[in-house]
Design a protein around this motif. Structure first.
Motif, PDB file in Angstrom:
ATOM      1  N   ALA A  55     -46.950 -15.845 -31.991  1.00  0.00           N
ATOM      2  CA  ALA A  55     -47.800 -16.794 -30.117  1.00  0.00           C
ATOM      3  C   ALA A  55     -48.048 -15.405 -29.091  1.00  0.00           C
ATOM      4  O   ALA A  55     -48.881 -15.899 -28.711  1.00  0.00           O
ATOM      5  N   ALA A  56     -47.585 -14.211 -29.367  1.00  0.00           N
ATOM      6  CA  ALA A  56     -47.487 -12.971 -27.907  1.00  0.00           C
ATOM      7  C   ALA A  56     -48.972 -12.765 -28.809  1.00  0.00           C
ATOM      8  O   ALA A  56     -49.701 -12.458 -27.934  1.00  0.00           O
ATOM      9  N   LEU A  57     -49.227 -12.532 -30.097  1.00  0.00           N
ATOM     10  CA  LEU A  57     -50.408 -11.342 -30.907  1.00  0.00           C
ATOM     11  C   LEU A  57     -51.575 -12.766 -30.916  1.00  0.00           C
ATOM     12  O   LEU A  57     -52.465 -11.815 -29.837  1.00  0.00           O
ATOM     13  N   ALA A  58     -51.392 -13.251 -30.760  1.00  0.00           N
ATOM     14  CA  ALA A  58     -52.729 -14.273 -30.886  1.00  0.00           C
ATOM     15  C   ALA A  58     -52.825 -14.698 -29.026  1.00  0.00           C
ATOM     16  O   ALA A  58     -53.888 -14.528 -28.964  1.00  0.00           O
ATOM     17  N   LEU A 367     -59.664 -16.455 -35.241  1.00  0.00           N
ATOM     18  CA  LEU A 367     -61.182 -16.512 -34.865  1.00  0.00           C
ATOM     19  C   LEU A 367     -61.499 -15.364 -33.610  1.00  0.00           C
ATOM     20  O   LEU A 367     -61.938 -14.562 -33.515  1.00  0.00           O
ATOM     21  N   MET A 368     -60.469 -16.198 -32.762  1.00  0.00           N
ATOM     22  CA  MET A 368     -60.140 -15.211 -32.061  1.00  0.00           C
ATOM     23  C   MET A 368     -60.030 -13.909 -31.264  1.00  0.00           C
ATOM     24  O   MET A 368     -60.221 -12.685 -30.182  1.00  0.00           O
ATOM     25  N   GLY A 369     -59.158 -13.376 -32.477  1.00  0.00           N
ATOM     26  CA  GLY A 369     -58.319 -11.950 -32.727  1.00  0.00           C
ATOM     27  C   GLY A 369     -60.257 -11.437 -33.283  1.00  0.00           C
ATOM     28  O   GLY A 369     -60.403  -9.904 -32.221  1.00  0.00           O
ATOM     29  N   ILE A 370     -60.298 -11.865 -34.202  1.00  0.00           N
ATOM     30  CA  ILE A 370     -61.872 -10.982 -34.211  1.00  0.00           C
ATOM     31  C   ILE A 370     -62.705 -11.590 -33.313  1.00  0.00           C
ATOM     32  O   ILE A 370     -63.260  -9.732 -33.216  1.00  0.00           O
ATOM     33  N   ALA A 371     -63.123 -12.008 -32.971  1.00  0.00           N
ATOM     34  CA  ALA A 371     -63.978 -12.190 -31.146  1.00  0.00           C
ATOM     35  C   ALA A 371     -63.386 -10.959 -30.626  1.00  0.00           C
ATOM     36  O   ALA A 371     -64.632 -10.232 -29.776  1.00  0.00           O
ATOM     37  N   GLY A 392     -51.380 -10.612 -38.140  1.00  0.00           N
ATOM     38  CA  GLY A 392     -50.313 -11.541 -39.040  1.00  0.00           C
ATOM     39  C   GLY A 392     -50.945 -12.587 -39.031  1.00  0.00           C
ATOM     40  O   GLY A 392     -50.157 -13.573 -38.971  1.00  0.00           O
ATOM     41  N   LEU A 393     -51.785 -12.883 -37.847  1.00  0.00           N
ATOM     42  CA  LEU A 393     -52.664 -14.384 -38.038  1.00  0.00           C
ATOM     43  C   LEU A 393     -53.439 -14.919 -39.516  1.00  0.00           C
ATOM     44  O   LEU A 393     -52.572 -15.660 -40.025  1.00  0.00           O
ATOM     45  N   GLY A 394     -53.991 -14.027 -39.423  1.00  0.00           N
ATOM     46  CA  GLY A 394     -54.213 -13.884 -40.659  1.00  0.00           C
ATOM     47  C   GLY A 394     -53.391 -14.375 -42.056  1.00  0.00           C
ATOM     48  O   GLY A 394     -53.125 -15.093 -42.564  1.00  0.00           O
ATOM     49  N   ILE A 395     -51.866 -13.517 -42.115  1.00  0.00           N
ATOM     50  CA  ILE A 395     -50.316 -13.644 -43.357  1.00  0.00           C
ATOM     51  C   ILE A 395     -50.231 -15.328 -43.139  1.00  0.00           C
ATOM     52  O   ILE A 395     -50.229 -15.331 -44.320  1.00  0.00           O
ATOM     53  N   GLY A 396     -49.763 -15.113 -41.708  1.00  0.00           N
ATOM     54  CA  GLY A 396     -49.124 -16.362 -41.252  1.00  0.00           C
ATOM     55  C   GLY A 396     -50.160 -17.152 -41.720  1.00  0.00           C
ATOM     56  O   GLY A 396     -49.682 -18.641 -42.439  1.00  0.00           O
TER      57      GLY A 396
END
Length: 439
Positions: A55-58, A367-371, A392-396
């Motif tokens: 969540a912190a990474l997101a 997607l927010m990470g990619i943006a 991390g979010l992709g693996i999750g």
């Protein structure tokens, strides 16, 4: 005009943390315990902590994009402004995120009614549960339509009171539980020998839905003081507090309640455990905590997501009437979200919609990470942390889809059908908007 705008900025750091915690510490923690314990037993606190890290990474990309754009459209607006060339992608992410919020709104209300009626003669009455759930949505709809400042003060009271109540319950369970710390650590070590890393990460991914809600802070950017400082402070503070409260709750449950009872009772396990130790007073205290938790989640979700819906409608990807505001409050959007979530409660299928919500929020955060990576120089973001969040979010996301596919493929198919339906709606409005732009 400047003085008028300043008067409208009613939300300080305390209210913003309350909005984020209100969206996070809702019905999720009461349902996650059973799923987690069934999969990894006493390693549940580790998975919850890992979920907090995810969540912190997101949140990192949300904070960077939020302070850069300062747009209450949040998720939708960030993607639209970073990739301005595609109407369909903007429309699709708008539809997905709003219906994700609607699904969690329905879940929170239904969980509220389940706990509110749990000690009455109507506990097993499904119709009465739905009536109470729809009624509580109506109540918080009126509060949000009434006043931003009034909503903020009520949210403060509910959030911080529920944290105190849940903390008291958890510490009492830990103190009176049949398991001591040394024994618990020994059991954890045994569970660790039989578990694998993927199981922990899968549970952490499932746990992510319990952290959904921190981004609601950004939806309040037009009503907050000093967004450059308060957005990161509020979001990171709320995540840390959520991790702490989730860890304390999970430890309390595992110390006092047999694992098989947690798995069997799921969201009611905490109430059952408290009643076995403290009697009726303990059960009532848990019910109070659950009611406060779900109430603040309903209010915070209505507040933030309605503002995002109004922005999407103003851009033409929802009916334009949903963009109308009075005193800067998107009353039509608030009412529309309340009506749709009430409809979902009426027809049932909340478990399916919850799973849809968890997948949606992982996907959208990815997607927010990619943006953020695309404009990392403008947002002054760390390339390493941004890439780490994407991975991390992709693996999750992949692991949670794998879990759904291997455990309930029919539900996975239903989620795909729901995505198709929403995609068609997004495509229709994107096409209409493109036609209007070409006129």
């Amino acid at each position: 005009m400047k003085q008028h705008r300043n008067r409208n900025k009613n939300l300080g750091l305390v209210e913003l943390i309350a909005i984020a915690l209100g969206g996070m510490v809702g019905g999720g923690i009461f349902t996650i315990l059973g799923i987690s314990v069934a999969l990894i037993g006493n390693l549940t606190p580790i998975a919850i902590a890992v979920g907090g890290i995810i969540a912190a990474l997101a949140a990192y990309s949300y904070v960077k994009l939020g302070t850069y754009y300062k747009d209450e459209g949040a998720t939708y607006s960030f993607f639209k402004r970073t990739y301005p060339g595609s109407n369909f992608s903007a429309s699709a992410i708008g539809w997905f995120i709003i219906f994700g919020y609607i699904s969690t709104l329905a879940l929170y209300a239904y969980t509220f009614s389940s706990y509110a009626l749990s000690s009455t003669d109507f506990a097993e009455n499904i119709i009465m549960r739905k009536v109470v759930a729809i009624t509580v949505i109506g109540l918080f709809t009126l509060i949000n339509v009434w006043s931003v400042n009034g909503m903020g003060k009520i949210e403060d009271f509910m959030v911080y009171t529920k944290l105190i109540v849940l903390s008291i319950i958890s510490f009492v369970l830990i103190y009176h539980g049949s398991t001591d710390v040394e024994t618990f650590l020994e059991i954890m070590a045994l569970d660790a020998e039989n578990a694998n890393v993927f199981s922990i990460i899968i549970v952490a991914s499932l746990t992510f839905v319990a952290y959904e809600g921190f981004q609601l802070v950004i939806n309040a950017v037009n009503e907050m003081k000093n967004p450059d400082k308060n957005i990161p402070r509020a979001i990171y503070s709320a995540i840390v507090l959520a991790v702490v409260i989730y860890l304390v709750i999970s430890m309390g449950a595992l110390f006092a309640i047999p694992s098989e009872e947690i798995i069997k009772n799921k969201e009611f396990a905490l109430a059952a455990g408290a009643e076995s130790i403290l009697g009726k007073i303990g059960a009532n205290l848990v019910i109070l905590g659950a009611i406060l938790a779900t109430s603040s989640a309903i209010s915070g979700t209505l507040f933030g997501s309605s503002r995002q819906m109004a922005v999407i409608a103003k851009d033409g990807f929802f009916p334009h009437i949903l963009s109308h505001r009075k005193n800067n409050i998107p009353k039509n959007a608030i009412i529309a979200m309340a009506i749709i979530s009430s409809l979902l409660i009426s027809i049932g299928g909340l478990q399916l919609i919850l799973e849809f919500g968890s997948v949606t929020f992982l996907l959208v955060s990815f997607l927010m990470g990619i943006a953020n990576y695309k404009i990392r120089a403008k947002t002054k973001s760390s390339t390493f942390i941004t890439l780490l969040s994407i991975v991390g979010l992709g693996i999750g996301g992949i692991l949670i889809l794998y879990y759904e596919l291997t455990n309930n493929w029919e539900q996975m198919l239903a989620i795909l059908v729901l995505y198709t339906f929403l995609g068609l709606g997004a495509w229709r409005f994107a096409k209409r908007q493109a036609t209007m732009q070409n006129l």
